[in-house]
Design a protein around this motif. Structure first.
Motif, PDB file in Angstrom:
ATOM      1  N   GLY A  24     -11.166 -51.154 -16.836  1.00  0.00           N
ATOM      2  CA  GLY A  24     -11.102 -51.754 -18.165  1.00  0.00           C
ATOM      3  C   GLY A  24     -11.811 -50.917 -19.206  1.00  0.00           C
ATOM      4  N   GLN A  25     -12.985 -50.378 -18.857  1.00  0.00           N
ATOM      5  CA  GLN A  25     -13.731 -49.529 -19.791  1.00  0.00           C
ATOM      6  C   GLN A  25     -12.957 -48.260 -20.117  1.00  0.00           C
ATOM      7  N   GLU A  26     -12.348 -47.660 -19.095  1.00  0.00           N
ATOM      8  CA  GLU A  26     -11.587 -46.432 -19.304  1.00  0.00           C
ATOM      9  C   GLU A  26     -10.381 -46.676 -20.209  1.00  0.00           C
ATOM     10  N   LYS A  27      -9.650 -47.784 -19.986  1.00  0.00           N
ATOM     11  CA  LYS A  27      -8.486 -48.082 -20.817  1.00  0.00           C
ATOM     12  C   LYS A  27      -8.909 -48.397 -22.244  1.00  0.00           C
TER      13      LYS A  27
ATOM     14  N   GLN B 236     -18.823 -55.596 -21.791  1.00  0.00           N
ATOM     15  CA  GLN B 236     -19.541 -55.395 -20.534  1.00  0.00           C
ATOM     16  C   GLN B 236     -18.896 -56.226 -19.423  1.00  0.00           C
ATOM     17  N   ASP B 237     -18.959 -55.706 -18.219  1.00  0.00           N
ATOM     18  CA  ASP B 237     -18.436 -56.428 -17.045  1.00  0.00           C
ATOM     19  C   ASP B 237     -17.019 -56.939 -17.293  1.00  0.00           C
ATOM     20  N   ILE B 238     -16.131 -56.014 -17.649  1.00  0.00           N
ATOM     21  CA  ILE B 238     -14.735 -56.378 -17.918  1.00  0.00           C
ATOM     22  C   ILE B 238     -14.049 -56.813 -16.624  1.00  0.00           C
ATOM     23  N   ILE B 239     -13.388 -57.950 -16.690  1.00  0.00           N
ATOM     24  CA  ILE B 239     -12.658 -58.477 -15.529  1.00  0.00           C
ATOM     25  C   ILE B 239     -11.215 -57.986 -15.548  1.00  0.00           C
ATOM     26  N   GLU B 240     -10.620 -58.026 -16.741  1.00  0.00           N
ATOM     27  CA  GLU B 240      -9.203 -57.662 -16.860  1.00  0.00           C
ATOM     28  C   GLU B 240      -8.916 -57.109 -18.246  1.00  0.00           C
ATOM     29  N   CYS B 241      -8.083 -56.094 -18.280  1.00  0.00           N
ATOM     30  CA  CYS B 241      -7.610 -55.513 -19.543  1.00  0.00           C
ATOM     31  C   CYS B 241      -6.099 -55.381 -19.453  1.00  0.00           C
ATOM     32  N   GLY B 242      -5.400 -55.912 -20.438  1.00  0.00           N
ATOM     33  CA  GLY B 242      -3.943 -55.820 -20.454  1.00  0.00           C
ATOM     34  C   GLY B 242      -3.459 -55.184 -21.739  1.00  0.00           C
TER      35      GLY B 242
ATOM     36  N   GLN C 243     -13.968 -60.510 -20.194  1.00  0.00           N
ATOM     37  CA  GLN C 243     -15.221 -60.098 -19.588  1.00  0.00           C
ATOM     38  C   GLN C 243     -15.938 -61.315 -19.011  1.00  0.00           C
ATOM     39  N   LYS C 244     -16.981 -61.074 -18.220  1.00  0.00           N
ATOM     40  CA  LYS C 244     -17.641 -62.175 -17.523  1.00  0.00           C
ATOM     41  C   LYS C 244     -18.279 -63.178 -18.486  1.00  0.00           C
TER      42      LYS C 244
END
Length: 221
Positions: free
Chosen positions: A22-25, A43-49, A61-62
């Motif tokens: 998620g951070q990279e995207k 911080q603490d990304i769960i999902e990135c779409g 994120q959390k």
């Protein structure tokens, strides 16, 4: 409010799971749109779409993240779920992002680069409020360069010293942010106290007028 992604939208999206992906995207997306690299300090990304066809992006994120942009002098809070439509030099239709303006939090709906080449980033709220800041204020700090000879005793000592200095600077920055927050809280308390005093004075004036009117009626009778 829970961000619900329709199945048909998710089907068209590139979905990245986990904080690293998620951070990279997020970093690549900001780079591709030409926006500053530190604009989304999640911080603490769960999902990135990301749906390339429309530019729609969502991030989960959390928990909520509060961030202070020291160079811009602004507190910004990012909800556990954030979404936007990404374009060249612009994030529009933003949800889940608020900035503190004086004593109130305002919901941002658009962040974009100034149309003129002024090096400014423009933040617009739903209520029509607009503020401009230097783009550099939202650029993420680059990590320190790695030393290839860090195995030597001298370099290890230098590395430990740099780490110690970095922790001290981080602590100083944290103290400065805390001081700013405390000052803003004091201002809010002072403003609230002034408002209460004003209401109290008005109530006293109204009661005084009622007493005078009652005395006048009694005297007339």
């Amino acid at each position: 409010m829970t961000l619900k992604i329709p199945d048909e939208v998710r089907a068209k999206a590139e979905v990245y799971v986990g904080d690293a992906a998620g951070q990279e995207k997020t970093r690549l997306l900001l780079q591709e749109t030409g926006l500053p690299s530190g604009l989304l300090p999640l911080q603490d990304i769960i999902e990135c779409g990301y749906v390339e066809e429309t530019g729609f992006v969502w991030l989960k994120q959390k928990k909520k993240v509060d961030h202070y942009f020291a160079k811009a002098g602004r507190h910004v809070t990012y909800a556990a779920e954030v979404s936007a439509v990404a374009e060249k030099g612009r994030l529009k239709k933003i949800t889940g992002v608020k900035a503190k303006e004086l004593l109130i939090w305002v919901t941002l709906h658009e962040i974009c680069l100034d149309d003129r080449p002024t090096g400014k980033l423009v933040c617009k709220s739903i209520g029509g409020l607009s503020r401009s800041f230097p783009v550099e204020a939202f650029v993420a700090e680059a990590p320190p360069p790695k030393n290839p000879d860090a195995n030597t005793t001298k370099d290890v000592n230098q590395q430990e010293e740099a780490t110690s200095n970095g922790e001290a600077a981080k602590k100083e920055s944290s103290n400065a942010e805390q001081q700013v927050e405390e000052e803003e809280e004091k201002k809010e308390e002072a403003s609230a106290a002034a408002a209460i005093d004003e209401i109290d004075n008005k109530m006293k004036e109204m009661n005084k007028e009622k007493v005078v009117q009652a005395e006048a009626v009694a005297a007339k009778n």
